[in-house]
Scaffold this motif. Structure first.
Motif, PDB file in Angstrom:
ATOM      1  N   LEU A  37       3.982  -3.214  -2.678  1.00 32.52           N
ATOM      2  CA  LEU A  37       5.447  -3.269  -2.793  1.00 32.52           C
ATOM      3  C   LEU A  37       5.867  -3.965  -4.087  1.00 32.52           C
ATOM      4  O   LEU A  37       6.803  -3.523  -4.771  1.00 32.52           O
ATOM      5  CB  LEU A  37       6.031  -3.997  -1.582  1.00 32.52           C
ATOM      6  CG  LEU A  37       5.925  -3.257  -0.241  1.00 32.52           C
ATOM      7  CD1 LEU A  37       6.344  -4.173   0.900  1.00 32.52           C
ATOM      8  CD2 LEU A  37       6.776  -1.995  -0.251  1.00 32.52           C
ATOM      9  N   LEU A  38       5.162  -5.036  -4.434  1.00 36.70           N
ATOM     10  CA  LEU A  38       5.473  -5.737  -5.686  1.00 36.70           C
ATOM     11  C   LEU A  38       5.104  -4.881  -6.900  1.00 36.70           C
ATOM     12  O   LEU A  38       5.805  -4.896  -7.917  1.00 36.70           O
ATOM     13  CB  LEU A  38       4.734  -7.073  -5.735  1.00 36.70           C
ATOM     14  CG  LEU A  38       5.189  -8.133  -4.722  1.00 36.70           C
ATOM     15  CD1 LEU A  38       4.359  -9.404  -4.866  1.00 36.70           C
ATOM     16  CD2 LEU A  38       6.672  -8.451  -4.895  1.00 36.70           C
ATOM     17  N   LEU A  39       4.014  -4.131  -6.806  1.00 36.09           N
ATOM     18  CA  LEU A  39       3.633  -3.250  -7.909  1.00 36.09           C
ATOM     19  C   LEU A  39       4.656  -2.136  -8.102  1.00 36.09           C
ATOM     20  O   LEU A  39       4.961  -1.738  -9.240  1.00 36.09           O
ATOM     21  CB  LEU A  39       2.254  -2.650  -7.650  1.00 36.09           C
ATOM     22  CG  LEU A  39       1.072  -3.617  -7.660  1.00 36.09           C
ATOM     23  CD1 LEU A  39      -0.227  -2.868  -7.411  1.00 36.09           C
ATOM     24  CD2 LEU A  39       0.999  -4.400  -8.958  1.00 36.09           C
ATOM     25  N   ALA A  40       5.188  -1.628  -6.989  1.00 44.50           N
ATOM     26  CA  ALA A  40       6.241  -0.617  -7.098  1.00 44.50           C
ATOM     27  C   ALA A  40       7.482  -1.204  -7.756  1.00 44.50           C
ATOM     28  O   ALA A  40       8.133  -0.551  -8.592  1.00 44.50           O
ATOM     29  CB  ALA A  40       6.582  -0.081  -5.706  1.00 44.50           C
ATOM     30  N   ALA A  41       7.803  -2.450  -7.404  1.00 42.24           N
ATOM     31  CA  ALA A  41       8.942  -3.130  -8.040  1.00 42.24           C
ATOM     32  C   ALA A  41       8.687  -3.311  -9.528  1.00 42.24           C
ATOM     33  O   ALA A  41       9.610  -3.193 -10.353  1.00 42.24           O
ATOM     34  CB  ALA A  41       9.190  -4.479  -7.363  1.00 42.24           C
ATOM     35  N   ASP A  42       7.433  -3.576  -9.885  1.00 42.56           N
ATOM     36  CA  ASP A  42       7.082  -3.709 -11.299  1.00 42.56           C
ATOM     37  C   ASP A  42       7.301  -2.393 -12.035  1.00 42.56           C
ATOM     38  O   ASP A  42       7.846  -2.373 -13.153  1.00 42.56           O
ATOM     39  CB  ASP A  42       5.628  -4.161 -11.414  1.00 42.56           C
ATOM     40  CG  ASP A  42       5.161  -4.268 -12.848  1.00 42.56           C
ATOM     41  OD1 ASP A  42       5.287  -5.365 -13.427  1.00 42.56           O
ATOM     42  OD2 ASP A  42       4.675  -3.248 -13.396  1.00 42.56           O
ATOM     43  N   ARG A  43       6.905  -1.294 -11.431  1.00 43.61           N
ATOM     44  CA  ARG A  43       7.063   0.011 -12.067  1.00 43.61           C
ATOM     45  C   ARG A  43       8.534   0.371 -12.244  1.00 43.61           C
ATOM     46  O   ARG A  43       8.901   1.084 -13.177  1.00 43.61           O
ATOM     47  CB  ARG A  43       6.376   1.087 -11.221  1.00 43.61           C
ATOM     48  CG  ARG A  43       4.868   0.943 -11.149  1.00 43.61           C
ATOM     49  CD  ARG A  43       4.186   1.377 -12.419  1.00 43.61           C
ATOM     50  NE  ARG A  43       4.283   2.817 -12.617  1.00 43.61           N
ATOM     51  CZ  ARG A  43       3.834   3.464 -13.688  1.00 43.61           C
ATOM     52  NH1 ARG A  43       3.294   2.780 -14.679  1.00 43.61           N
ATOM     53  NH2 ARG A  43       3.954   4.770 -13.789  1.00 43.61           N
ATOM     54  N   LEU A  44       9.367  -0.135 -11.336  1.00 46.15           N
ATOM     55  CA  LEU A  44      10.804   0.139 -11.417  1.00 46.15           C
ATOM     56  C   LEU A  44      11.538  -0.859 -12.309  1.00 46.15           C
ATOM     57  O   LEU A  44      12.753  -0.768 -12.474  1.00 46.15           O
ATOM     58  CB  LEU A  44      11.416   0.105 -10.008  1.00 46.15           C
ATOM     59  CG  LEU A  44      10.939   1.197  -9.054  1.00 46.15           C
ATOM     60  CD1 LEU A  44      11.477   0.950  -7.644  1.00 46.15           C
ATOM     61  CD2 LEU A  44      11.368   2.576  -9.550  1.00 46.15           C
ATOM     62  N   GLY A  45      10.800  -1.811 -12.884  1.00 42.00           N
ATOM     63  CA  GLY A  45      11.400  -2.791 -13.761  1.00 42.00           C
ATOM     64  C   GLY A  45      12.109  -3.919 -13.043  1.00 42.00           C
ATOM     65  O   GLY A  45      12.869  -4.669 -13.657  1.00 42.00           O
ATOM     66  N   LEU A  46      11.819  -4.090 -11.746  1.00 36.93           N
ATOM     67  CA  LEU A  46      12.484  -5.130 -10.959  1.00 36.93           C
ATOM     68  C   LEU A  46      11.660  -6.404 -10.845  1.00 36.93           C
ATOM     69  O   LEU A  46      12.160  -7.432 -10.373  1.00 36.93           O
ATOM     70  CB  LEU A  46      12.784  -4.597  -9.544  1.00 36.93           C
ATOM     71  CG  LEU A  46      13.620  -3.320  -9.478  1.00 36.93           C
ATOM     72  CD1 LEU A  46      13.739  -2.846  -8.035  1.00 36.93           C
ATOM     73  CD2 LEU A  46      14.995  -3.571 -10.085  1.00 36.93           C
TER      74      LEU A  46
END
Length: 431
Positions: A245-254
């Motif tokens: 979930l944190l990696l997905a947030a990283d990919r989204l720039g969050l």
């Protein structure tokens, strides 16, 4: 001990015999599979531990070992074939574990009086599982504890409570995860045979686990404790649900994720205060998920028929929220999910296995937080879905206590006694 019907045994044995060539062929398909020289994952680590022991270095004292003492039961046998053949011998041993697991799964379904069609479909799915698992099917020792957990299910259904407790004790000495299955086995034994039998089973469980661990702890308790502590203190591993979930947030720039390599225990974790907090939250969720399965199973109408389902749900809950989720951990889940009888859960598990193979040879891209992060998130959500499906199925089998009026009219027993009689005798059994 329950009497085994010859016709049922013949069906189980026939299904298993049909599955043997299919399984061996499936084991040869993946890279690093059976009859292939390439080694993947942790086989070289196992060989190193085994050879160090043969040369006089004591595990946990002279060399740090990241695995529990029971793992040496499968690390050592392959050394008998020499260092140059360790890889092939170890894979062959894991293939034998897989074949034994399929046989036990067939016997479990025979015990539950499953239809012949379901029996053959189940063993076929398990026989083809190495293709979906990929290189991890034979290149890690996870097939050993997976075999022991299925053995425990079979022995419990056969009424061999003490042998089942011993199998779980041996499984826990090799991997810690079977601990989540011990309360389920305890509930089953309590309801089937009473508290005294449960006490005896718990004693056997502790004696067997101690018999494996204590010899290692006797010469270096600190070393053994350090091994267990190193696993418990690991951070948020990159393949866990919280990390994905944190990696997905990283990919989204969050969020700005930072991957670090762990020391002592091999792996990659996310570092920072937020990953540390997420690790704590996932541990709490993991505990709630597993305890929730225990509670649901304690309330089911037919504890015998739902035992494989409860085992599968507990392991799925453990994996869904674990803070360390290596792809080989799915080996623990596969036979239990197939035995649980939910084809939707089987489908979700199969897709999660295939997804895990996609980035197996591209871990460098995952560590760079590149394209595999999205596949990782989907894999973790699928495992969460498996847990939700299995617990939902378990909820549908909760006890329905009859009303006082109906109880008095139809049974002549007090409500509590009538309810306990239905539970203890396994009312409405089905496979």
């Amino acid at each position: 001990m329950r009497r085994f019907e010859p016709a049922v045994a013949r069906d189980a044995l026939l299904a298993w015999l049909v599955s043997v060539p299919v399984f061996l062929a499936a084991c040869a398909v993946p890279d690093g599979g059976l009859f292939r020289a390439a080694r993947f994952r942790d086989v070289h680590i196992y060989q190193g531990y085994a050879e160090r022991l043969l040369h006089g270095d004591l595990p946990y004292r002279d060399v740090f070992v990241e695995y529990p003492p029971g793992a040496f039961a499968v690390f050592m046998p392959a050394t008998a074939f020499g260092a140059s053949h360790y890889n092939a011998a170890f894979k062959s041993l894991m293939a034998l574990c897989g074949l034994a697991t399929i046989l036990l799964a067939a016997l479990v379904l025979a015990e539950l009086r499953a239809r012949r069609g379901r029996l053959f479909v189940t063993v076929t799915l398990l026989a083809l599982a190495p293709i979906a698992l990929g290189p991890i099917s034979l290149n890690t020792y996870d097939a050993w504890p997976a075999l022991l957990t299925v053995l425990a299910v079979y022995l419990l259904l056969r009424g061999e409570d003490l042998l089942a407790a011993g199998a779980l004790g041996l499984a826990v000495s090799a991997k810690v995860y079977p601990l989540v299955l011990v309360p389920l086995a305890g509930i089953y034994v309590w309801r089937r045979a009473g508290p005294r039998r449960l006490g005896a089973a718990l004693a056997v469980f502790l004696v067997v686990a101690a018999a494996v661990v204590v010899p290692f702890a006797a010469y270096d308790l600190h070393g053994v404790a350090s091994s267990f502590r190193s696993q418990a203190e690991r951070g948020l591993q990159i393949e866990s649900l919280g990390a994905s979930l944190l990696l997905a947030a990283d990919r989204l720039g969050l969020y700005d994720a930072r991957v670090v390599e762990t020391t002592g225990v091999a792996g990659r974790n996310l570092s920072g205060s937020l990953p540390d907090a997420v690790a704590v939250v996932t541990l709490v969720l993991e505990a709630l998920a597993v305890v929730g399965v225990w509670v649901l199973y304690a309330r089911v109408r037919d504890a015998r028929a739902r035992l494989p389902l409860a085992f599968a749900a507990a392991v799925a809950g453990f994996l869904a929220f674990t803070k360390v989720f290596s792809p080989q951990y799915l080996v623990w889940l596969v036979p239990l999910v197939v035995l649980a009888g939910s084809w939707f859960a089987v489908a979700l598990t199969a897709v999660s296995l295939v997804l895990a193979q996609v980035w197996f040879f591209h871990y460098h891209a995952l560590f760079r937080l590149a394209w595999p992060t999205w596949l990782l998130l989907v894999r973790d959500l699928l495992v969460l879905g498996v847990f939700l499906v299995l617990t939902g199925q378990l909820r549908r089998w909760k006890i329905r206590i009859p009303s006082r009026s109906k109880t008095s009219c139809h049974s002549g027993l007090p409500r509590s006694q009538a309810s306990w009689t239905a539970v203890g005798r396994g009312a409405n059994r089905s496979a």
